[in-house]
Design a protein around this motif. Structure first.
Motif, PDB file in Angstrom:
ATOM      1  N   THR A  28     -59.844 -54.635  -9.360  1.00 58.96           N
ATOM      2  CA  THR A  28     -60.708 -54.698  -8.182  1.00 58.96           C
ATOM      3  C   THR A  28     -60.034 -55.524  -7.094  1.00 58.96           C
ATOM      4  N   GLN A  29     -60.136 -55.056  -5.870  1.00 49.16           N
ATOM      5  CA  GLN A  29     -59.478 -55.719  -4.742  1.00 49.16           C
ATOM      6  C   GLN A  29     -60.095 -57.100  -4.505  1.00 49.16           C
ATOM      7  N   THR A  30     -59.504 -58.095  -5.132  1.00 47.06           N
ATOM      8  CA  THR A  30     -59.953 -59.485  -5.034  1.00 47.06           C
ATOM      9  C   THR A  30     -58.737 -60.397  -4.938  1.00 47.06           C
ATOM     10  N   ALA A  31     -59.013 -61.662  -4.689  1.00 42.46           N
ATOM     11  CA  ALA A  31     -57.935 -62.649  -4.644  1.00 42.46           C
ATOM     12  C   ALA A  31     -57.243 -62.769  -6.008  1.00 42.46           C
ATOM     13  N   ILE A  32     -57.997 -62.587  -7.072  1.00 43.00           N
ATOM     14  CA  ILE A  32     -57.406 -62.670  -8.410  1.00 43.00           C
ATOM     15  C   ILE A  32     -56.405 -61.532  -8.629  1.00 43.00           C
ATOM     16  N   SER A  36     -52.437 -61.836  -9.405  1.00 42.14           N
ATOM     17  CA  SER A  36     -51.765 -61.127 -10.501  1.00 42.14           C
ATOM     18  C   SER A  36     -50.556 -60.356  -9.985  1.00 42.14           C
ATOM     19  N   ALA A  37     -50.706 -59.706  -8.840  1.00 42.49           N
ATOM     20  CA  ALA A  37     -49.571 -58.983  -8.241  1.00 42.49           C
ATOM     21  C   ALA A  37     -48.431 -59.945  -7.926  1.00 42.49           C
ATOM     22  N   ASP A  38     -48.779 -61.124  -7.444  1.00 45.43           N
ATOM     23  CA  ASP A  38     -47.761 -62.125  -7.133  1.00 45.43           C
ATOM     24  C   ASP A  38     -47.029 -62.574  -8.403  1.00 45.43           C
ATOM     25  N   THR A  45     -51.016 -54.848  -4.449  1.00 44.16           N
ATOM     26  CA  THR A  45     -52.002 -54.682  -5.522  1.00 44.16           C
ATOM     27  C   THR A  45     -52.217 -53.210  -5.842  1.00 44.16           C
ATOM     28  N   ASP A  46     -51.852 -52.326  -4.935  1.00 43.36           N
ATOM     29  CA  ASP A  46     -51.996 -50.887  -5.178  1.00 43.36           C
ATOM     30  C   ASP A  46     -51.210 -50.418  -6.399  1.00 43.36           C
ATOM     31  N   GLU A  47     -50.210 -51.174  -6.797  1.00 41.49           N
ATOM     32  CA  GLU A  47     -49.420 -50.794  -7.966  1.00 41.49           C
ATOM     33  C   GLU A  47     -50.239 -50.828  -9.256  1.00 41.49           C
ATOM     34  N   ARG A  56     -56.701 -45.380  -7.701  1.00 40.38           N
ATOM     35  CA  ARG A  56     -56.975 -46.275  -6.583  1.00 40.38           C
ATOM     36  C   ARG A  56     -57.589 -47.565  -7.111  1.00 40.38           C
ATOM     37  N   ILE A  57     -57.497 -48.601  -6.307  1.00 40.11           N
ATOM     38  CA  ILE A  57     -58.086 -49.895  -6.640  1.00 40.11           C
ATOM     39  C   ILE A  57     -59.578 -49.833  -6.327  1.00 40.11           C
TER      40      ILE A  57
END
Length: 91
Positions: A28-32, A36-38, A45-47, A56-57
């Motif tokens: 879900t498109q969130t800061a978390i 995680s992407a970082d 995050t789309d990956e 899709r996210i």
């Protein structure tokens, strides 16, 4: 553990007219998700969408919509379950 807790709560509280359910969200498109992407050194995050059948996210509003449904009268007979809002990730 959470699934067991939800089922136990549903069993204990059902006679009082109280339902107990859980939502199992996908990416879900969130800061978390961004964190995680970082950590994984991903460009976006789309990956993470590759894990979803929908490719899709998930928007936070989609999770909120499922919660709102479960809290409403149309879901009054749904209890003791986990609802995946995961873009098909668990199928």
């Amino acid at each position: 553990g959470v699934v067991g807790l939800v089922k136990s709560l549903a069993g204990e509280l059902g006679r009082a007219g109280i339902t107990a359910n859980a939502i199992a969200p996908g990416s879900t498109q969130t800061a978390i998700l961004q964190a995680s992407a970082d950590v994984y050194d991903l460009e976006s995050t789309d990956e993470f969408a590759i894990h979803h059948v929908t490719r899709r996210i998930i928007a936070p509003e989609e999770i909120a919509g499922a919660v709102a449904f479960l809290c409403g009268p149309s879901a009054s007979s749904i209890t003791g379950t986990v609802v995946p809002v995961d873009g098909g990730m668990t199928i």
